[in-house]
Enzyme design. Structure first.
Site, PDB file in Angstrom:
ATOM      1  N   GLU A  95      74.858  81.818  29.586  1.00 10.11           N
ATOM      2  CA  GLU A  95      75.909  80.816  30.262  1.00 10.11           C
ATOM      3  C   GLU A  95      75.631  80.197  31.697  1.00 10.11           C
ATOM      4  O   GLU A  95      76.449  80.386  32.646  1.00 10.11           O
ATOM      5  CB  GLU A  95      77.230  81.512  30.578  1.00 10.11           C
ATOM      6  CG  GLU A  95      77.868  82.256  29.119  1.00 10.11           C
ATOM      7  CD  GLU A  95      78.993  82.760  29.305  1.00 10.11           C
ATOM      8  OE1 GLU A  95      79.417  83.061  30.314  1.00 10.11           O
ATOM      9  OE2 GLU A  95      79.494  83.124  28.271  1.00 10.11           O
TER      10      GLU A  95
ATOM     11  N   GLU B  83      78.411  85.170  18.697  1.00  7.31           N
ATOM     12  CA  GLU B  83      79.591  85.830  19.223  1.00  7.31           C
ATOM     13  C   GLU B  83      80.601  85.146  18.299  1.00  7.31           C
ATOM     14  O   GLU B  83      81.779  84.739  18.852  1.00  7.31           O
ATOM     15  CB  GLU B  83      79.840  85.650  20.698  1.00  7.31           C
ATOM     16  CG  GLU B  83      78.846  86.020  21.665  1.00  7.31           C
ATOM     17  CD  GLU B  83      79.090  85.888  23.063  1.00  7.31           C
ATOM     18  OE1 GLU B  83      80.074  85.890  23.365  1.00  7.31           O
ATOM     19  OE2 GLU B  83      78.147  86.331  23.920  1.00  7.31           O
TER      20      GLU B  83
END
Ligand code: GLA
Length: 330
Positions: A131, A238
């Protein structure tokens, strides 16, 4: 919980396509043991390999929980993904305290070496950097202490250190909102810049925190196409399909509505059809949990609100969503 022989094992159905993974923690490897070992052939530690968990202070490493998860994978013949080495979240303050560029890089190196070496030959691939792309329009990299103190080459360094520590591990860049066209292009810019510098990176992790309405199938397809064009392998890392849109703050439901479950089943059918189409580039699809009794979405973004994002229900029984992704040949 019932796992009868008439229910096909999800990972077996997908054996010619990609691995089917689930995120786990020390509670779920007990409470969801049957559903995990029946349907999933790969796991990721939901939190237990994160920096704050394994390296709470400079001289202290705590591998107890991570080891138990690794043992669970080994005992049940499952693969293990490593998550995650460098991130702006869930990283203890000591890492940055009093650090200049050189000291922070030295701390990063020693963290990565210690963690990656410990699971060498056990963890087959790592989310090395998580991220770092900014969501806001017009800004490329997310502001963070890593970026402030080191400069943008902290990203390349993380991959280099991980590769040195385990040359056989597959190394991933992992991010969310990955199908948003502007963010997608910023992620690709990062990947391209790493590749241009011959940084050892092997895959892109598409987190896949989606909902019933977004991202659109066209956006997902376009994202897969463009990420694949970098030449790297892709994993969905995810996956969960929330029954609430991000802006939807309703808190009145104690179970999902019929309409939600139908829409979710349709959505799972469509996204898995897409994943199968791209089986040559997608090597694993990991859900961020295993069944609806436990999901991080029970608290996010609305505190205390239950969500039902998976293909198995709270009793670990297959939902309509399961049958849609299990019965595609019929
Ligand atoms: C991000 C991280 C995960 C996890 C989720 C929320 O996607 O990569 O480790 O923290 O947020 O559960």
């Amino acid at each position: 919980m019932a796992q009868t022989s008439t229910i096909p094992a999800l990972h077996s159905l997908y054996k010619d396509y990609f691995d089917i993974g689930a995120a786990v923690n020390l509670t779920t490897i007990e409470t969801q043991k049957a559903v995990l070992t029946t349907h999933y052939n790969s796991i990721t530690a939901e939190n237990d390999m994160k920096f704050e968990r394994v390296h709470p202070s400079e001289e202290v490493y705590t591998f107890d929980a991570a080891d138990q998860i690794a043992d669970f994978a080994a005992a049940n013949g499952m693969k293990l993904r490593g998550h995650t080495l460098v991130w702006h979240n869930q990283t203890p303050d000591w890492v940055f305290e009093g650090a200049d560029r050189e000291m922070l890089l030295a701390r990063m190196k020693s963290h990565i070496e210690t963690v990656v070496r410990r699971y060498k030959g056990i963890v087959y691939g790592w989310d090395v950097v998580n991220e770092v792309i900014e969501d806001k329009s017009g800004v490329w990299l997310r502001e963070s202490k890593w970026l402030d103190l080191v400069c943008e080459d902290f990203i390349a360094k993380a991959f280099e250190y991980a590769h040195e520590a385990d040359p056989n591990a597959l190394l991933f860049y992992n991010d969310y909102n990955e199908c948003n066209p502007e963010k997608r292009d910023k992620i690709i810019r990062l990947i391209q810049s790493l590749k241009d510098k011959n940084v050892p990176i092997h895959g892109i992790g598409l987190q896949g925190h989606w909902n019933l309405n977004g991202p659109s199938l066209e956006e997902i397809r376009e994202a897969i196409e463009r990420y694949a064009a970098t030449g790297l392998k892709l994993q969905v890392t995810e996956l969960d399909i929330s029954v609430f849109d991000h802006e939807d703050k309703r808190t009145d439901l104690t179970q999902p509505t019929e309409e939600m479950l139908e829409k979710q089943a349709k959505r799972y059918e469509q996204v898995f059809q897409l994943f199968r189409e791209y089986k040559d580039v997608i090597t694993a699809v990991t859900f961020w949990g295993a069944a609806d009794d436990y999901t991080w979405l029970n608290n996010f973004p609305v505190r205390g609100r239950k969500n039902w994002p998976f293909v198995f229900d709270q009793k670990h029984e297959p939902k309509a969503s399961f049958w849609k992704i299990a019965n595609w040949q019929k």
